[in-house]
Every structure is written in structure tokens, then in C-alpha cells.
Design a protein around this motif. Structure first.
Motif, short mmCIF file in Angstrom:
data_model
loop_
_atom_site.label_atom_id
_atom_site.label_comp_id
_atom_site.label_asym_id
_atom_site.label_seq_id
_atom_site.Cartn_x
_atom_site.Cartn_y
_atom_site.Cartn_z
N MET A 118 -1.77 8.15 9.71
CA MET A 118 -1.83 8.26 8.14
C MET A 118 -0.43 8.27 7.53
O MET A 118 0.56 8.84 8.23
CB MET A 118 -2.61 9.88 7.89
CG MET A 118 -3.86 10.15 8.35
SD MET A 118 -4.43 11.55 7.41
CE MET A 118 -3.10 12.77 8.51
N VAL A 119 -0.50 7.35 6.63
CA VAL A 119 0.83 7.15 5.88
C VAL A 119 0.74 7.16 4.49
O VAL A 119 -0.05 6.85 3.93
CB VAL A 119 1.32 5.44 6.58
CG1 VAL A 119 2.49 5.02 5.67
CG2 VAL A 119 1.60 5.55 7.79
N GLN A 120 1.93 7.92 4.05
CA GLN A 120 2.16 7.95 2.77
C GLN A 120 3.50 7.52 2.35
O GLN A 120 4.51 8.18 2.76
CB GLN A 120 2.06 9.46 2.32
CG GLN A 120 2.02 9.43 0.75
CD GLN A 120 1.46 10.81 0.51
OE1 GLN A 120 0.47 11.25 0.47
NE2 GLN A 120 2.34 11.78 -0.27
N ARG A 121 3.87 6.34 2.11
CA ARG A 121 5.07 5.99 1.70
C ARG A 121 5.78 6.60 0.51
O ARG A 121 5.24 6.90 -0.30
CB ARG A 121 5.10 4.39 1.53
CG ARG A 121 4.68 3.54 2.74
CD ARG A 121 4.93 2.16 2.40
NE ARG A 121 4.85 1.27 3.79
CZ ARG A 121 3.67 0.53 3.98
NH1 ARG A 121 2.77 0.29 2.86
NH2 ARG A 121 3.56 -0.18 5.00
N LEU A 157 0.96 -1.22 0.04
CA LEU A 157 0.03 0.09 -0.11
C LEU A 157 0.95 1.32 0.02
O LEU A 157 1.58 1.52 0.80
CB LEU A 157 -0.96 0.17 1.10
CG LEU A 157 -1.83 -1.11 1.42
CD1 LEU A 157 -2.79 -1.01 2.58
CD2 LEU A 157 -3.14 -1.21 0.17
N ARG A 158 0.68 2.09 -0.98
CA ARG A 158 1.23 3.54 -0.99
C ARG A 158 0.95 4.23 0.07
O ARG A 158 1.63 5.32 0.43
CB ARG A 158 1.46 4.09 -2.34
CG ARG A 158 2.00 3.30 -3.48
CD ARG A 158 3.60 2.92 -3.24
NE ARG A 158 3.71 1.89 -2.40
CZ ARG A 158 4.95 1.53 -1.66
NH1 ARG A 158 5.98 2.53 -1.92
NH2 ARG A 158 5.06 0.45 -1.06
N SER A 159 -0.42 4.32 0.60
CA SER A 159 -0.98 5.08 1.46
C SER A 159 -1.98 4.39 2.24
O SER A 159 -2.65 3.58 1.68
CB SER A 159 -1.34 6.64 0.85
OG SER A 159 -2.31 6.41 -0.01
N PHE A 160 -2.18 5.03 3.41
CA PHE A 160 -3.37 4.26 4.19
C PHE A 160 -3.51 5.05 5.52
O PHE A 160 -2.74 5.76 6.02
CB PHE A 160 -3.02 2.72 4.42
CG PHE A 160 -1.74 2.56 5.54
CD1 PHE A 160 -2.00 2.55 6.81
CD2 PHE A 160 -0.65 2.15 4.97
CE1 PHE A 160 -0.92 2.42 7.58
CE2 PHE A 160 0.47 1.73 5.64
CZ PHE A 160 0.27 1.93 7.24
N SER A 161 -4.75 5.11 5.91
CA SER A 161 -4.92 5.42 7.27
C SER A 161 -5.91 4.69 8.26
O SER A 161 -6.31 3.61 7.77
CB SER A 161 -5.88 6.98 6.95
OG SER A 161 -7.23 6.45 6.45
#
Length: 299
Positions: free
Chosen positions: A121-124, A91-95
Motif C-alpha cells: 500500500m502506497v500513499q505518496r 497516482l497519489r495512492s495505490f495498493s
């Protein structure tokens, strides 16, 4: 009256990997008001990235890493774990929202549990924002691609650490002396069975969490035992994660509950920008220490 946490007899769970690793999971920090000794606390853990903070500690000697008998992990357990690792890591991003329980065993043998909760919140590979609400107050953590910022609202204090990526942020946190249980889940290969401390593992069976069907997995390692509940179906996500530290008297546990996963969030870029409030004081890393439960005390 002495804070019950200060009587902790054990240390917070070590990362699941047999050797130190750059880490970060859902990390969160808290800074208590100056009248409460100005505490700052994380909640998270990983090997090259990962999810949320740590609350325990005192003299424990980690058992030496021993060779892992990977063949002792049954095929079903390995299959679910590897599927979760590949899906979450891809996943490139998730919350996600989380709630965590840090258990402390006092010198008298009493078990105390400390609670905190928040959102992540993550945005790799280099953006992250976490909030944490617990007994020591409310805290925010922001990774903006250049540095990791930890902000305690009650103390109105900011700690900045160089970190160009999630993995670097976890490594910076570890250098300060913090553990980060749960951060393994933020790695690019979360809980990778090829590198995680696993001696044996089984697929316990199927059950439900909040009406969602999940696989229950149980693993044993050299330093810790751990369980993981992963959603069934084509989106294998962790909903519950329990780590039991075997090298500490009383075998304290760290429990992480995860809910409200969004695997395709529309995140406003400004959420990864930290603007300090008026009067916020800047902390020097040398001015903080880690207390008996993993809180960062401002000296």
C-alpha cells in the motif's frame, strides 16, 4: 546442511539506472527465526521512490556506465513506457499484490529460484506499508512519514531507519547494502526513459496475462536487460517485470508479478502506524550484514 542460497555465485540485479539513485519500490523485509540465522530480506527498487526486495549476491564487478543511445528505442516501446511512467507516477495512492522470484546461480552453475509474495500500500510521498511472506518467514515494512520500520515476525525484531519519504526510505535501504529490484516502479517517474539505463528497446507485441491484454516491451541496458508487460488502454499499469543481470555469470533473473491493482484505495491511516509486539527487540543498523542472497543477517 548448507543453505543452497549461501552458495550463490552472482549478485542481485543492480537498479536500472546507470548511477546510484535514491530508490524504493515495493520493498519488503523478512527476518527469519533466530534458529535460522535471523535473516531479514527486502523485495523492491527505484530512483526517487519504488516496489518489493532482493535475494542474491557475491563478487561481481559492475560494467562502467556507457552513453545511452536513446534513438535505438522504437517509438511504440517508448510511448507505452512513458505512458505507464506518467500514469503510475501520477497516482497519489495505490495498493497491489505481488509475487516475486529471485534467481540464484550457484558456483556449480545450478539455478535456484526463491519465492516470496505479499501486498503493498502506497500513499505518496511519505507513507508505505508492505508485507512479505517467504522462506525466511513473514515480514512487514512500514513508512510512517518519519522513519522506515522493518519488522520480522519470527525473530520479533525491529529495525528503524530515519526516512521522511519513500525516496529517502529507498536511499536508506541502499546504504545498508541492499538492492531493491522492482523499486523503480515506486518512483515519482517510474522507469523514466530519460534517466533509466536504456541502450535499445522494442515493442515485442500484444499478449495476455490472466485474461488482461498487455503490451510486451523489451529493453537492453548497460548492466541489465529487462522486460515489462503493461496493460493496454487508458490505465497503463505494469503486470510483469523481469530483470536479467548481464554482469553476473549465468545471467540470473528477478521476476515481479503484479495483480489486483487498486488505484483509488480507501486506506485507514492507522495502517501506516507500527506498534511493536511485546518483547520485540530493537536492532542497531551496525548489527546487521547482508548475506550472499541479499538477506539481512542479524549478528
Amino acid at each position: 546442511m548448507q543453505n543452497g542460497r549461501d552458495a550463490a555465485a552472482g549478485a542481485s540485479p543492480h537498479p536500472l539506472r546507470a548511477s546510484p539513485a535514491p530508490a524504493f519500490g515495493m520493498v519488503a523485509a523478512t527476518v527469519g527465526a533466530p534458529a535460522r540465522s535471523d535473516m531479514m530480506r527486502f523485495s523492491a527498487r527505484v530512483r526517487s521512490a519504488t516496489l518489493t526486495a532482493a535475494l542474491l549476491a557475491a563478487c561481481a564487478v559492475a560494467a562502467p556506465a556507457a552513453p545511452r543511445a536513446q534513438g535505438a528505442v522504437d517509438a511504440d516501446a517508448r510511448g507505452v513506457l512513458d505512458a505507464m511512467s506518467a500514469y503510475l507516477g501520477g497516482l497519489r495512492s495505490f495498493s497491489v499484490a505481488y509475487a516475486a522470484v529471485d534467481e540464484v546461480v550457484t558456483t556449480a552453475g545450478e539455478r535456484l529460484q526463491f519465492l516470496h509474495a505479499g501486498e503493498l500500500m502506497v500513499q505518496r510521498p511519505d507513507r508505505l506499508r508492505a508485507t512479505r511472506l517467504g522462506a525466511a518467514g513473514t515480514a512487514e515494512m512500514v513508512l510512517d512519514g518519519r522513519e522506515l520500520i522493518l519488522f520480522g515476525r519470527q525473530a520479533n525484531a525491529v529495525l528503524r531507519l530515519p526516512a521522511p519519504s519513500i525516496a529517502a526510505a529507498v536511499e536508506a535501504v541502499h546504504r545498508l547494502g541492499f538492492d531493491a529490484p522492482g523499486a523503480d516502479l515506486l518512483a515519482e517517474r517510474p522507469l523514466d526513459s530519460a534517466t533509466t539505463d536504456i541502450v535499445s528497446g522494442v515493442h515485442v507485441g500484444m499478449t495476455f496475462i490472466d485474461g488482461i491484454e498487455v503490451h510486451q516491451l523489451a529493453f537492453r541496458g548497460v548492466e541489465v536487460d529487462w522486460q515489462l508487460w503493461v496493460t493496454a488502454g487508458d490505465r497503463p499499469l505494469p503486470l510483469r517485470y523481469v530483470i536479467t543481470t548481464k554482469t553476473v555469470t549465468g545471467a540470473p533473473q528477478y521476476t515481479l508479478q503484479l495483480r489486483a491493482w487498486n488505484v483509488a484505495p480507501q486506506i485507514d491511516p492507522t495502517r501506516f502506524v507500527f506498534v511493536p509486539p511485546p518483547g520485540a527487540r530493537q536492532l542497531d543498523p551496525s548489527s546487521v550484514t547482508v548475506n550472499a542472497i541479499g538477506d539481512m543477517v542479524i549478528r
